[in-house]
Design a protein around this motif. Structure first.
Motif, PDB file in Angstrom:
ATOM      1  N   LEU A  17       0.442  -1.457  -0.124  1.00 30.23           N
ATOM      2  CA  LEU A  17       0.037   0.216  -0.191  1.00 30.23           C
ATOM      3  C   LEU A  17       0.758   0.988  -0.419  1.00 30.23           C
ATOM      4  O   LEU A  17       1.895   2.062   0.757  1.00 30.23           O
ATOM      5  N   PRO A  18       0.509   2.225  -0.498  1.00 31.84           N
ATOM      6  CA  PRO A  18       1.097   3.253  -0.720  1.00 31.84           C
ATOM      7  C   PRO A  18       1.586   4.476   0.865  1.00 31.84           C
ATOM      8  O   PRO A  18       0.992   3.118   2.063  1.00 31.84           O
ATOM      9  N   SER A  19       2.521   4.402   0.685  1.00 31.28           N
ATOM     10  CA  SER A  19       3.348   4.889   2.189  1.00 31.28           C
ATOM     11  C   SER A  19       2.368   6.455   3.157  1.00 31.28           C
ATOM     12  O   SER A  19       1.515   6.905   2.310  1.00 31.28           O
ATOM     13  N   ASP A  44      -8.761  -3.329  10.463  1.00 31.34           N
ATOM     14  CA  ASP A  44     -10.623  -3.983   9.955  1.00 31.34           C
ATOM     15  C   ASP A  44      -9.752  -5.099   9.295  1.00 31.34           C
ATOM     16  O   ASP A  44     -11.165  -5.352   9.016  1.00 31.34           O
ATOM     17  N   GLY A  45      -8.687  -5.790   9.418  1.00 28.82           N
ATOM     18  CA  GLY A  45      -8.251  -6.329   8.996  1.00 28.82           C
ATOM     19  C   GLY A  45      -7.771  -6.893   7.560  1.00 28.82           C
ATOM     20  O   GLY A  45      -7.811  -7.726   6.984  1.00 28.82           O
ATOM     21  N   LEU A  46      -7.404  -5.583   6.950  1.00 31.68           N
ATOM     22  CA  LEU A  46      -7.521  -5.851   5.211  1.00 31.68           C
ATOM     23  C   LEU A  46      -5.971  -5.175   4.779  1.00 31.68           C
ATOM     24  O   LEU A  46      -5.104  -5.711   4.019  1.00 31.68           O
ATOM     25  N   SER A  47      -4.984  -5.162   6.469  1.00 30.74           N
ATOM     26  CA  SER A  47      -3.009  -4.837   6.229  1.00 30.74           C
ATOM     27  C   SER A  47      -2.956  -5.384   7.340  1.00 30.74           C
ATOM     28  O   SER A  47      -3.197  -5.032   8.052  1.00 30.74           O
ATOM     29  N   TYR A  48      -1.404  -5.093   6.676  1.00 32.54           N
ATOM     30  CA  TYR A  48      -0.814  -5.820   7.962  1.00 32.54           C
ATOM     31  C   TYR A  48       0.779  -5.029   7.629  1.00 32.54           C
ATOM     32  O   TYR A  48       0.602  -4.698   6.279  1.00 32.54           O
ATOM     33  N   THR A  55       3.476  -1.608   4.528  1.00 35.68           N
ATOM     34  CA  THR A  55       2.062  -2.212   4.608  1.00 35.68           C
ATOM     35  C   THR A  55       1.883  -2.468   3.288  1.00 35.68           C
ATOM     36  O   THR A  55       1.328  -2.225   1.973  1.00 35.68           O
ATOM     37  N   PHE A  56       0.983  -3.716   3.903  1.00 37.95           N
ATOM     38  CA  PHE A  56       0.592  -4.698   2.796  1.00 37.95           C
ATOM     39  C   PHE A  56      -0.830  -5.213   2.543  1.00 37.95           C
ATOM     40  O   PHE A  56      -1.152  -5.417   3.371  1.00 37.95           O
ATOM     41  N   VAL A  57      -1.366  -5.321   1.857  1.00 32.39           N
ATOM     42  CA  VAL A  57      -2.522  -5.893   1.363  1.00 32.39           C
ATOM     43  C   VAL A  57      -2.999  -7.401   1.985  1.00 32.39           C
ATOM     44  O   VAL A  57      -1.876  -8.033   1.492  1.00 32.39           O
ATOM     45  N   LYS A  58      -3.479  -7.914   3.563  1.00 31.90           N
ATOM     46  CA  LYS A  58      -3.885  -8.767   3.961  1.00 31.90           C
ATOM     47  C   LYS A  58      -4.789 -10.430   2.707  1.00 31.90           C
ATOM     48  O   LYS A  58      -5.577  -9.595   2.034  1.00 31.90           O
TER      49      LYS A  58
END
Length: 67
Positions: A17-19, A44-48, A55-58
């Motif tokens: 994801l964007p910084s 929301d549990g959408l990323s980690y 940060t990345f999409v989960k």
């Protein structure tokens, strides 16, 4: 907007994801707002977040509904 992009597949599981800086530039928001966006996506549990990497999409479990 970023949450919508995740939900519509613009950002796929594993995509970075964007910084905070990129969020500031793209949306014209303050640093604190960019940080809140990434925090909420994690909540929301959408990323980690991978420390030092970003940060990345989960990956969603099969059958998992969108929040």
């Amino acid at each position: 907007m970023i949450k919508e992009r995740i939900e519509t597949g613009v950002y796929q599981p594993g995509d970075q994801l964007p910084s905070v800086l990129k969020i500031q530039e793209e949306f014209g928001v303050a640093t604190a707002t960019g940080q809140k966006v990434l925090h909420q996506l994690r909540k929301d549990g959408l990323s980690y977040t991978e420390p030092g990497m970003g940060t990345f999409v989960k990956q969603r479990s099969p059958g998992e509904a969108h929040p």
